[in-house]
Every structure is written in structure tokens, then in C-alpha cells.
Design a protein around this motif. Structure first.
Motif, short mmCIF file in Angstrom:
data_model
loop_
_atom_site.label_atom_id
_atom_site.label_comp_id
_atom_site.label_asym_id
_atom_site.label_seq_id
_atom_site.Cartn_x
_atom_site.Cartn_y
_atom_site.Cartn_z
N LYS A 142 0.83 -1.21 0.00
CA LYS A 142 0.00 0.00 0.00
C LYS A 142 0.87 1.26 0.00
N LYS A 143 1.79 1.31 0.97
CA LYS A 143 2.61 2.52 1.08
C LYS A 143 3.56 2.64 -0.12
N GLY A 144 4.13 1.48 -0.51
CA GLY A 144 5.08 1.49 -1.63
C GLY A 144 4.42 2.00 -2.90
N THR A 145 3.21 1.50 -3.17
CA THR A 145 2.50 1.93 -4.38
C THR A 145 2.27 3.43 -4.33
N SER A 146 1.89 3.91 -3.16
CA SER A 146 1.62 5.34 -3.05
C SER A 146 2.90 6.16 -3.28
N PHE A 147 4.03 5.75 -2.70
CA PHE A 147 5.29 6.47 -2.91
C PHE A 147 5.68 6.48 -4.39
N LEU A 148 5.56 5.28 -5.00
CA LEU A 148 6.02 5.18 -6.40
C LEU A 148 5.10 5.95 -7.34
N LYS A 149 3.82 5.98 -7.01
CA LYS A 149 2.89 6.73 -7.86
C LYS A 149 3.18 8.22 -7.77
N LYS A 150 3.54 8.66 -6.56
CA LYS A 150 3.86 10.08 -6.40
C LYS A 150 5.17 10.42 -7.09
N ASN A 151 5.98 9.41 -7.34
CA ASN A 151 7.29 9.65 -7.93
C ASN A 151 7.29 9.38 -9.44
N ARG A 152 6.12 9.54 -10.06
CA ARG A 152 6.00 9.26 -11.49
C ARG A 152 7.04 10.00 -12.32
N LYS A 153 7.34 11.22 -11.89
CA LYS A 153 8.25 12.03 -12.69
C LYS A 153 9.72 11.72 -12.37
N GLY A 154 9.95 10.81 -11.44
CA GLY A 154 11.31 10.36 -11.15
C GLY A 154 12.16 11.35 -10.38
N HIS A 155 11.55 12.08 -9.45
CA HIS A 155 12.34 13.01 -8.62
C HIS A 155 13.34 12.25 -7.75
N HIS A 156 12.95 11.03 -7.33
CA HIS A 156 13.86 10.21 -6.53
C HIS A 156 14.19 8.95 -7.32
N ASN A 157 15.38 8.38 -7.03
CA ASN A 157 15.68 7.04 -7.57
C ASN A 157 15.27 6.06 -6.49
N TYR A 158 14.43 5.11 -6.89
CA TYR A 158 13.99 4.10 -5.92
C TYR A 158 14.61 2.75 -6.26
N ALA A 159 14.95 2.01 -5.20
CA ALA A 159 15.43 0.64 -5.40
C ALA A 159 14.61 -0.29 -4.51
N MET A 160 14.15 -1.38 -5.09
CA MET A 160 13.41 -2.38 -4.32
C MET A 160 14.42 -3.43 -3.86
N ILE A 161 14.41 -3.70 -2.57
CA ILE A 161 15.43 -4.61 -2.02
C ILE A 161 14.76 -5.81 -1.35
N HIS A 162 15.31 -6.97 -1.63
CA HIS A 162 14.92 -8.18 -0.89
C HIS A 162 16.16 -8.64 -0.15
N LEU A 163 16.09 -8.61 1.17
CA LEU A 163 17.26 -9.00 1.97
C LEU A 163 16.86 -10.19 2.84
N GLU A 164 17.60 -11.27 2.72
CA GLU A 164 17.21 -12.48 3.45
C GLU A 164 18.39 -13.08 4.17
N MET A 165 18.14 -13.46 5.39
CA MET A 165 19.21 -14.13 6.14
C MET A 165 19.30 -15.57 5.65
N ARG A 166 20.51 -16.00 5.38
CA ARG A 166 20.68 -17.38 4.93
C ARG A 166 20.65 -18.30 6.15
N LYS A 167 20.19 -19.49 5.89
CA LYS A 167 20.18 -20.56 6.91
C LYS A 167 19.39 -20.15 8.17
N TYR A 168 18.31 -19.43 7.98
CA TYR A 168 17.48 -19.06 9.13
C TYR A 168 16.86 -20.30 9.77
N ARG A 169 16.46 -21.23 8.89
CA ARG A 169 15.84 -22.46 9.41
C ARG A 169 16.82 -23.22 10.30
N SER A 170 18.09 -23.25 9.88
CA SER A 170 19.09 -23.96 10.71
C SER A 170 19.22 -23.24 12.04
N PHE A 171 19.17 -21.90 12.00
CA PHE A 171 19.25 -21.12 13.25
C PHE A 171 18.12 -21.54 14.19
#
Ligand code: C2E
Ligand code: CA
Ligand code: CA
Length: 661
Positions: free
Chosen positions: A258-287
Motif C-alpha cells: 500500500k505505502k510502496g504503491t503510493s510512494f512510487l505513484k507520487k514519484n511518477r516524474k522520477g524526482h527520486h531514484n527508488y530501489a526495491m530490495i529483498h534481503l534475506e538471512m541465509r540458513k534461518y531455518r538452521s538457526f
């Protein structure tokens, strides 16, 4: 977001408010109706009572004229005048004869003839017929029809207006009627003008009713208002729950979208550079396995608050699944972005200082005009998945090729089970030719997928996927069974059998009964174990070494030949040869390719062959494409040669025909 999902969320958020609002409206309407009826009934009753009183008084006055003649005239007139003085409601009395000529009047006023409305009224009071004449100065307030007084609308409105005024003076009539009652007496008509005041206190019933209704309305309004406010609060509460992550207590995926869509829609003209990040801890299940799920969740909570500190204005983050976090970050350039990600990873690593944690991070650089958060995040996830397990704290950027690879991976996974059932996987055989007399000395079974829509698919397009998802176990079993079946058929046909090797993927070496499992497959076809060779790769050493050594030993004792595939490729080490007793060494094609193939490569090959010979192993050279290579290997006393120089892998039937012995 899919429509059904949207609908489900909407449903979750929805608390039906309209029954309460409708209830409130109906209650109000009901009270208005009750009040109106009560007022109308009360007004009609009051007016009727007042009229009856007036008629009775009028009749009494009229009775005085029964004995009216020239002798009694004076005394009657006096008496009438004294009545007028006493009776407040009598305004004037006038008498006319049969021809409507004035006989007598208290104030010389006569109603005009066309004002007269005659009706019979109150027969029980007097037999005298009474006519009611509306005073010209007054509005008609009611009609009398068949003994009933019907209040007209204006009258009612008038009453309502008066009742609605704040400073109501009960001693002053708020309205009045001035009516002429005409009563025939002998040959005359006695006309009495009545003043009928109507006071507020006459409406005491209606007012009581009004007040009670008001109280009731107030109670209901308060009740409904409380319930509507309660509902609004519970809507807000459930909305909060819907957007809260149950593990970290922060925003969840829905809120992120919801929030992401709203930010990106407001940034249609590209005033900011946005990067979508997926950060995952490896071996969480082992932990979690080591420290428990609760500790794992605590760790995620701490991760969440750590990342949150790094989130700036117009940026968002949320916990996703397992140990993954999504972030929508702004950046000035790629270096700045990477520095921030590394900083975040560094901060996450301080959560448990004594433990080194690894993260895989996928990045998608959002283009202006792109705001499908789910799709963009998916791209970041693909980048992270494709970055591979090995590299330490890697940051991978999404590119379209990755997407295609992922799509292909999905298709392969969707189709693989069906393909196995439908026998779409076919065995191809590539001959291994003996260097001594150039005759068939063996063959390798290589799989091919004949896909109904994709056509011929080479193994490098699906084997790595199967190795990742575990399907390789089923496929290798299938290939082994097919080879056992082919060998048993050929045996039955009286053909001379050569060993056919099948590839045994590294994934098999997790099961301790692998040797027994292989025996059980082959033994269904009752072929000698010596005609089946099992190719394994050195990489199997990285898993459970004990299982590998044990399995190889059991297989060899059971009479199978075991070969080491791809020797010299990757992390080859002579160490494995020392520990692992095998029958065949397959020298990888890489030795014969590349810049230094000519000198150093060939030197190593000859040394490896020499060493293998000393260790009592047979040598197979793979990927041989030229006569020079064949000559060189023959000279080095390599046993078998497998390569395009002799033949490419071919279907079993073709192989059987070409190499009939
Ligand atoms: P591999 O086991 O090393 O198989 C040898 C590969 O080299 C085969 O590729 C073969 O066609 C190719 N090759 C043979 N001679 C030449 C040559 O002269 N020049 C060139 N350029 N290539 C040559 P293929 O069939 O595409 O298989 C690729 C890999 O897929 C195999 O490498 C093996 O690791 C895997 N694979 C194939 N079938 C199976 C299977 O049934 N099970 C498992 N686990 N892996 C399989
Ligand atoms: Ca092989
Ligand atoms: Ca090989």
C-alpha cells in the motif's frame, strides 16, 4: 494484486455500519410519525372540545331570544349584553329576521351571507341547527363535516410553529378562532360571534408526548451513536491488525504494498531514484533448529528494529516471509545504495556479535512509472535467488535474463512430474571407444527431454533445476532402471554387453542405504552388476564423506563399477583419489580445451593417466573431438575415449543398430 485477494482484504476490513445507520433513521422516522399523530389527535380533540363548549354557550345565548318580542325586547337585550360581559368567549350577538334583515345587534356587526357554512352539529346538545360562519379576518382552521371536525393542514402547521417557539407564553393564547354560530330561533336567526382561544397548556398531552418522544429519541440516538463510534473504532483496529506483521509488530507485506504503491505513484516524474530490495538471512531455518523458533522470531524482531533505524523519509520496509525483509529505498547512485545495504547487513551482524550471519540481497532498480510493488519485489527476489548460495553477503541486481531463467525454472518444475509419467525423458547413449582396437568398450547414458511443446531439451537446461529441487533423485532412478531394462533386453537377445554408465547426482549421497537402493532397482531386471557403471562427481565429497565412502565401497563389493566423473573440472583434488577407491577415472573435457590445452593441459593429462594406472584405475577421456586428441590419448594408454569424434549421444535404438555385436 489479484482481484480476489483485494476482495478478501476488503471483506476483512468491512464492518457493516449500514444496519446501525438505517436503524437510527427508522427510529427517528417512527418517532416523527408517532409525534405527528399524537399532535394531530391532540389538536383535533382540543378544537372539538372547545367547539362543543362554544356551541353550548351559544345555544344558551340563543335560548334567551326564544321569548323575544317588542315587550321583552329590552329586558332580553339587557340580559344578552350582561351575558356578553360575563362570557369571555362571546364577542358579539346579532339577530336577523327571516328575510335576513337586522333585528338587533350588540355591536352592529353581521356576518355576510356568503361566509356561511351550515352544518348540523351537536344534536345531543340542542335540536337547534347550527351554522358556522368563518370570520373574514381569520383563516379557516377546520371543517366540520358530518359532526366531525377536521383540522386543516395550515392549522396543524400553525400549531407546530407555535409549539416550536422557545419563549412560549402559556397565559397568552398562541392562536384563536373567531367564529359565527348561527342558531335559528322562532323566525329569527340568532348569530353569536365566538372567540375561541387556544392555549399552549391545552396541548399538555401533546407536549408530554413530545417530551417523552424527545427523551426516547435522545436515548436511541445516543445508543446508536455509541454503536457507530464503536464500529468505527473496531474498523480502525481491524485495519491496524490487517497491516501489522505478527512476528515483528511492524508493517506487514500488505502495508508495504500500500505505502510502496503510493510512494512510487507520487514519484511518477522520477524526482527520486527508488530501489526495491529483498534481503534475506541465509540458513534461518538452521538457526531455528539450533536455538528454537522463539529465538528465531526474537532475532527477526531485532532485525526489524535495526533496519527500521536506517529507513529515511519516503522509504519503507517490512518483514516478509521467513527471514526476509523488503525495503524500498531511495538512492543517489549505485555506490551509495550498495554502501547503505552493506551498512544494514553490517548492523544486522551486530545483533548477535558472536555469530557471523550471511545475507543474500536482491536489488531491483525501479524505473519512474513502475509501481506494481508486488512485481518489483518479485524481481528483487529473483535477483537474490539467482545470486547463488556461495557468495558471501552478495548483492545481486535483477536483469531481464534472470527473469527468463526464473520463468523457465517454473515451467520445468510445473512439467517435470508429468514428463516422468509420460516417459518424456529419453535415454541417449554415447559410446566409449577403446583405444587399443577402436571398438565399443562402454557407453554413457545421458538424458534428453522430449517436451510436447518445447521439443528437444538438452540436460543442462533442466538438470541443474532438478538438482536444486530434488527431482534429480527420481530422474536418476528412472535412468538407472531404463538402463537395467535395456541391458536385460539385450542380454536376452544374446548381445554382448558392454558396461553402460549412469550419472548418480550428488544429492543421492544423503541416504545411507543408497547402495541397497541401487541394487534393488537393478536386480528387478536380473542383469549382472558388472554391466552397470555409476558415475559420481567429486562434489559429492562436500556432503557426507562417510556416506560417500561407505556407499562406494558397498557398490563395488556388489560388483558395480564406480567412476569419478569430470575429474579435473572445478575443485579437483588428488586427495579424493587417495581416499576413494574407484574403478574408472573420467578425465574432463576441459583439459583438452582452452589456451594451454596444447602444452600444460596435455602434460597434466599424461601425468593423471600415469597416476591412475598406478592406482589400478581405468581411464576414460571425455569430450574428445579430434584425431590428434585420440592419437595423443592412445599414446598415453588411455583406455576409453568418449566424444563427438566417434559419436554424439544417440537414442537407444540407434545405438543398438550402430554397435550391434
Ligand atoms: P556429463 O556427465 O559430463 O556428460 C558428458 C557431457 O558431455 C554430455 O553432455 C555429452 O553430450 C557431452 N559431450 C560428450 N562428448 C562431447 C564432445 O566431444 N564435445 C562436446 N562439446 N561435448 C561432448 P550432455 O548430454 O549435454 O549432458 C550434460 C550433463 O548433464 C552431463 O555431463 C551430466 O552431468 C548431466 N546429465 C545428463 N544426463 C544425466 C542424468 O541422467 N542424470 C544426471 N544426474 N545428470 C545427467
Ligand atoms: Ca557423466
Ligand atoms: Ca563428465
Amino acid at each position: 494484486m489479484g482481484k480476489t485477494k483485494e476482495q478478501r482484504i476488503k471483506k476483512l476490513k468491512k464492518i457493516r455500519m449500514w444496519p446501525s445507520v438505517l436503524g437510527l433513521f427508522l427510529i427517528l422516522l417512527l418517532f416523527v410519525i408517532i409525534l405527528t399523530c399524537a399532535m394531530a389527535a391532540s389538536a383535533a380533540d382540543i378544537v372539538q372540545r372547545k367547539l362543543i363548549d362554544s356551541v353550548i354557550t351559544t345555544a344558551r345565548v340563543a335560548e334567551l331570544f326564544v321569548d323575544y318580542n317588542s315587550e321583552t325586547k329590552e329586558s332580553i337585550e339587557r340580559e344578552v349584553l350582561s351575558h356578553i360581559d360575563i362570557l369571555e368567549e362571546i364577542e358579539a350577538v346579532s339577530v336577523v329576521d327571516a328575510e335576513q334583515k337586522p333585528v338587533w345587534s350588540s355591536n352592529n356587526e353581521y356576518p355576510t351571507a356568503d361566509e356561511a357554512v351550515s352544518t348540523e352539529l351537536l344534536q345531543d346538545v340542542t335540536d337547534i341547527e347550527i351554522s358556522i360562519i368563518i370570520d373574514e379576518n381569520e383563516n379557516q382552521m377546520f371543517n366540520i363535516v358530518n359532526d366531525e371536525i377536521i383540522i386543516n393542514e395550515d392549522c396543524y402547521k400553525n400549531l407546530k410553529d407555535v409549539l416550536g417557539t422557545d419563549d412560549l407564553d402559556v397565559t397568552v393564547p398562541f392562536t384563536n378562532m373567531t367564529l359565527w354560530f348561527v342558531i335559528p330561533v322562532n323566525d329569527m336567526e340568532v348569530m353569536v360571534q365566538n372567540y375561541i382561544p387556544i392555549y399552549v397548556q391545552d396541548f399538555i398531552m401533546a407536549i408530554t408526548c413530545f417530551v417523552l418522544c424527545g427523551i426516547l429519541i435522545a436515548v436511541f440516538v445516543v445508543y446508536y451513536l455509541i454503536s457507530v463510534i464503536g464500529m468505527i473504532l473496531s474498523v480502525r483496529k481491524s485495519t491496524k491488525i490487517i497491516y501489522t506483521d505478527m512476528v515483528t509488530g511492524g508493517d506487514n507485506w500488505l502495508s508495504f504494498i500500500k505505502k510502496g504503491t503510493s510512494f512510487l505513484k507520487k514519484n511518477r516524474k522520477g524526482h527520486h531514484n527508488y530501489a526495491m530490495i529483498h534481503l534475506e538471512m541465509r540458513k534461518y531455518r538452521s538457526f531455528c533448529t539450533c536455538f528454537g523458533v522463539n529465538k528465531g522470531q526474537e532475532l527477526l524482531e531485532q532485525f526489524h528494529s535495526t533496519i527500521k533505524k536506517e529507513i529515511r523519509c519516503k522509504e519503507i520496509m517490512s518483514h516478509q516471509e521467513n527471514a526476509a525483509f523488503g525495503m524500498l529505498l531511495t538512492y543517489s547512485d549505485k555506490d551509495d545504495l550498495e554502501a547503505r545495504i552493506q551498512k544494514i547487513e553490517g548492523m544486522l551482524n551486530t545483533v548477535i556479535p558472536e555469530m557471523k550471519m550471511y545475507f543474500s540481497t536482491g536489488v531491483y532498480l525501479v524505473q519512474p512509472g513502475e509501481y506494481d510493488v508486488e512485481q518489483l519485489y518479485n524481481n528483487a527476489m529473483i535477483a537474490s535467488e539467482m545470486s547463488g548460495e556461495e557468495s558471501e553477503n552478495s548483492i545481486a541486481y535483477f536483469d531481464i535474463e534472470m527473469n527468463n531463467r526464473k520463468l523457465w525454472e517454473r515451467k520445468v518444475e510445473d512439467d517435470m512430474e508429468r514428463a516422468l509419467e509420460n516417459k518424456e525423458f529419453q535415454v541417449y547413449l554415447q559410446p566409449k571407444i577403446s583405444t587399443t582396437n577402436e571398438v565399443l568398450g562402454g557407453a554413457e547414458a545421458l538424458v534428453r527431454w522430449i517436451h510436447p511443446t518445447e521439443g528437444f531439451i538438452p540436460p543442462n537446461r533442466f538438470i541443474p533445476i532438478f538438482e536444486k529441487n530434488g527431482f534429480i533423485l527420481k530422474l536418476d532412478d528412472y535412468m538407472l532402471e531404463e538402463i537395467a531394462r535395456v541391458q536385460s533386453e539385450w542380454l536376452a537377445q544374446g548381445r554382448k554387453l558392454v558396461p553402460i554408465s549412469v550419472n548418480v547426482s550428488r544429492a543421492h549421497f544423503t541416504r545411507e542405504d543408497l547402495a541397497e537402493h541401487i541394487c534393488s532397482i537393478v536386480d528387478k531386471y536380473q542383469v549382472p552388476h558388472s554391466v552397470i557403471e555409476l558415475e559420481l562427481t567429486e562434489s559429492a565429497f562436500f556432503d557426507d564423506k562417510a556416506v560417500l565412502l561407505n556407499t562406494v565401497q558397498k557398490l563395488r563389493s556388489a560388483g558395480f563399477q564406480v567412476s569419478m566423473d569430470d575429474f579435473g573440472a572445478g575443485y579437483s583434488s588428488l586427495n579424493s583419489l587417495k581416499e576413494l577407491q574407484i574403478d574408472v577415472l573420467k578425465i574432463d573435457a576441459d583439459f583438452f580445451r582452452g589456451a594451454d590445452a596444447e602444452e600444460r593441459g596435455l602434460l597434466i593429462v599424461s601425468e593423471v593417466i600415469d597416476l591412475a594406472k598406478k592406482l589400478n584405475m581405468k581411464i576414460v577421456a571425455e569430450g574428445i573431438e579430434s584425431r590428434e586428441q585420440v592419437d595423443f590419448l592412445t599414446e598415453q594408454e588411455c583406455d576409453l575415449i568418449q566424444g563427438y569424434f566417434y559419436a554424439k549421444p544417440m537414442p537407444v535404438a540407434e545405438f543398438a543398430q550402430k554397435y550391434s555385436v
